[in-house]
Design an enzyme around this catalytic site. Structure first.
Site, PDB file in Angstrom:
ATOM      1  N   ARG A  30       0.649  -1.632   0.230  1.00  0.00           N
ATOM      2  CA  ARG A  30      -0.153   0.254  -0.304  1.00  0.00           C
ATOM      3  C   ARG A  30       0.736   0.975  -0.630  1.00  0.00           C
ATOM      4  NH1 ARG A  30      -2.484  -4.306   2.398  1.00  0.00           N
ATOM      5  NH2 ARG A  30      -4.905  -4.078   2.079  1.00  0.00           N
ATOM      6  N   SER A 171     -12.879  -9.723   3.438  1.00  0.00           N
ATOM      7  CA  SER A 171     -11.574  -9.678   2.915  1.00  0.00           C
ATOM      8  C   SER A 171     -11.446  -8.075   2.271  1.00  0.00           C
ATOM      9  CB  SER A 171     -11.499 -10.443   1.174  1.00  0.00           C
ATOM     10  OG  SER A 171     -10.885  -9.908   0.656  1.00  0.00           O
ATOM     11  N   ASP A 319      -3.773 -16.235   7.636  1.00  0.00           N
ATOM     12  CA  ASP A 319      -2.601 -15.807   7.169  1.00  0.00           C
ATOM     13  C   ASP A 319      -1.658 -16.563   7.970  1.00  0.00           C
ATOM     14  OD1 ASP A 319      -3.355 -14.493   4.819  1.00  0.00           O
ATOM     15  OD2 ASP A 319      -2.091 -12.741   5.404  1.00  0.00           O
TER      16      ASP A 319
HETATM   17  C1  S3P Z   1      -4.191  -9.358   2.582  1.00  0.00           C
HETATM   18  C2  S3P Z   1      -5.484  -9.247   2.557  1.00  0.00           C
HETATM   19  C3  S3P Z   1      -5.735 -11.094   3.108  1.00  0.00           C
HETATM   20  C4  S3P Z   1      -4.338 -11.385   3.176  1.00  0.00           C
HETATM   21  C5  S3P Z   1      -3.635 -11.330   2.512  1.00  0.00           C
HETATM   22  C6  S3P Z   1      -3.018  -9.614   2.494  1.00  0.00           C
HETATM   23  C7  S3P Z   1      -4.032  -7.429   2.456  1.00  0.00           C
HETATM   24  O1  S3P Z   1      -6.176 -11.492   2.342  1.00  0.00           O
HETATM   25  O2  S3P Z   1      -4.670 -12.921   3.338  1.00  0.00           O
HETATM   26  O3  S3P Z   1      -2.404 -12.491   2.507  1.00  0.00           O
HETATM   27  O4  S3P Z   1      -3.005  -6.824   2.907  1.00  0.00           O
HETATM   28  O5  S3P Z   1      -4.620  -6.753   2.173  1.00  0.00           O
HETATM   29  P1  S3P Z   1      -8.326 -11.891   1.701  1.00  0.00           P
HETATM   30  O6  S3P Z   1      -8.270 -10.406   1.630  1.00  0.00           O
HETATM   31  O7  S3P Z   1      -8.116 -12.030   1.219  1.00  0.00           O
HETATM   32  O8  S3P Z   1      -8.799 -12.091   2.985  1.00  0.00           O
END
Ligand code: S3P
Length: 437
Positions: A30, A171, A319
């Site tokens: 980000r 998510s 994760d």
């Molecule tokens: C993330 C969100 C999660 C996570 C990924 C990183 C992020 O995924 O599993 O490793 O940086 O927004 P999901 O949004 O699919 O849950």
């Protein structure tokens, strides 16, 4: 990269030392994105030098952003402003990174030019409809392969409008994709989540000066503002620390200090789960670093007991399940995981990969559609396949610490996506991890 390095992890320990794992992956992605879209020069320190986040930095360089690397783990990003990106000459390769691809899909949907996003073998199997569908409701036009799979062709020059969207699954990637498209949309974009997820996009947009309202499970912003350059300090990645939290918990005599770890509550579900299992983990020196809560985590060996993992914790430790599988296999009694079907669409089907691998080592595990039932006990030698999933590879390395013989782990090269230098750091703390190309 598939089929790459084979590791051998031997019984070892105790684990000791005072270490800092690399920078947070989610924040690093980000930081590059927002710095690129800001007016002015931003600096990022503690940037994760992993394949995933470097791919994101390369993507913005390909779209005309000057991204300098004054030293390892530092970036100086010459922002081009919200409308200053230019079309990349070819396809943008997101590598192994779901975060890179999904967030870029939202951001690129608002540009004046067309883009094409590609990824590696694993990313090419990951579901993209979850972003394509709501972005379509905002007016975006994104074409995918059959089944909603990458590559993605994102059409530019579309007029986007804000929507109210209730996410069907928790998510942060989908939420972030919509908020990024919302920067370019007319009117307000509101995202509501079934369970709050990591809020880095919201917090960082605010730090870069974009007006945004957010609270647990909800975020709203309007288009038509601008981002101001900012300096980002990236804490150590909790998800990388997780392997050491489990390793030191299960290996007798261990006492390990993990420095400056990000402890945003939307990331630290594993701490709670391990504590319920009886782990001895103490947060020392809690403070703020670049607007994020961090602490030094001291972890000492403890006898772990199996638990039913509370479903409310699942999104906050999404994760960390590969590592938790190993903790559960080493614990006394039964651990039940439910409500975690999302694990099947990560870099691999993590339920299947961890269950198969630990079973090969002699652990008793039953898979369920949304989790697993794991009987703790002893496990032994064997050859397991991480199928190129970085977190499964590192988790099997942790399992090797307690196994009654060598654990050979296939296809470990992708560990570099999130944790460059894992082998050296782990061996420095007491692992006995060997590598062969
Ligand atoms: C993330 C969100 C999660 C996570 C990924 C990183 C992020 O995924 O599993 O490793 O940086 O927004 P999901 O949004 O699919 O849950």
């Amino acid at each position: 990269m598939s089929g790459g390095d084979v590791w051998t992890s031997l019984r070892a320990g105790p684990l000791q030392g005072d270490v800092r794992v690399p920078g947070d992956k989610s924040i690093s992605h980000r930081a590059v994105m927002f710095a690129s879209l800001a007016d002015g020069i931003s600096s990022i320190s503690g940037f994760l030098e992993g394949e995933d986040t470097r791919a994101t930095a390369r993507a913005f360089a390909a779209m005309g952003v000057r991204v300098e690397q004054p030293s390892a783990s530092e970036r100086r990003v010459h922002g081009v402003g919200l409308h200053g990106l230019a079309a990349a000459a070819g396809a943008i390769d997101c590598g192994n990174a779901g975060t890179g691809m999904r967030l870029l899909a939202g951001l690129l949907a608002g540009q004046s030019f067309d883009s094409r996003l590609i990824g590696d073998e694993s990313l090419s199997r990951r579901p993209m409809r979850r972003v394509i569908e709501p972005l379509g409701r905002m007016g975006a036009l994104i074409e995918a392969e059959e089944g909603g799979l990458p590559p993605l062709r994102i059409h530019g020059g579309r007029r986007l409008r804000g929507i109210d969207y209730a996410l069907p699954v928790a998510s942060a990637q989908v939420k972030s994709a919509l908020l990024l498209a919302g920067l370019y949309a007319e009117g307000e974009t509101t995202v509501v989540e079934p369970h709050p997820t990591r809020d880095y996009t919201e917090r960082m947009l605010a730090a870069f000066g974009w007006p945004i309202r957010f609270s647990e499970g909800r975020a709203s912003l309007s288009g038509g503002h601008s981002l101001r350059a900012a300096d980002v300090v990236v804490p150590a990645d909790f998800s990388s620390a997780a392997f050491f939290l489990v390793a030191a918990s299960i290996v007798p005599g261990s006492d390990l200090l993990l420095r400056e770890v990000g402890i945003n509550p939307r990331r630290t579900g594993l701490l709670e789960a391990l504590r319920l299992m009886g782990a001895d983990i103490v947060q020392e020196n809690r403070r703020e670093l670049g607007g994020e809560a961090v602490a030094d985590l001291r972890v000492r060996h403890a006898r772990l007991r199996g638990i039913a993992v509370p479903e409310a914790l699942v999104p906050d430790m999404i994760d960390e399940f590969p590592a938790l599988f190993v903790a559960a296999a080493a614990a006394e009694g039964e651990t039940r995981i439910t409500g975690a079907a999302e694990l099947r669409v990560k870099e691999s089907d993590r339920i299947a990969v961890m269950a198969r691998g630990l079973r090969t080592l002699g652990a008793a595990i039953t898979e369920t559609p949304d989790g697993a039932v794991i009987q703790g006990g002893r496990f032994g030698a064997g050859e397991v396949d991480s199928v190129g999933d970085h977190r499964c590879a590192m988790s099997f390395a942790v399992a090797g610490l307690l196994a009654d013989g060598a654990v050979r782990i296939r296809d470990c090269a992708n560990v570099a996506t999130s944790f460059p230098g894992f082998v050296e750091l782990a061996n420095g703390c007491g692992f006995a991890l060997g590598t062969a190309a």
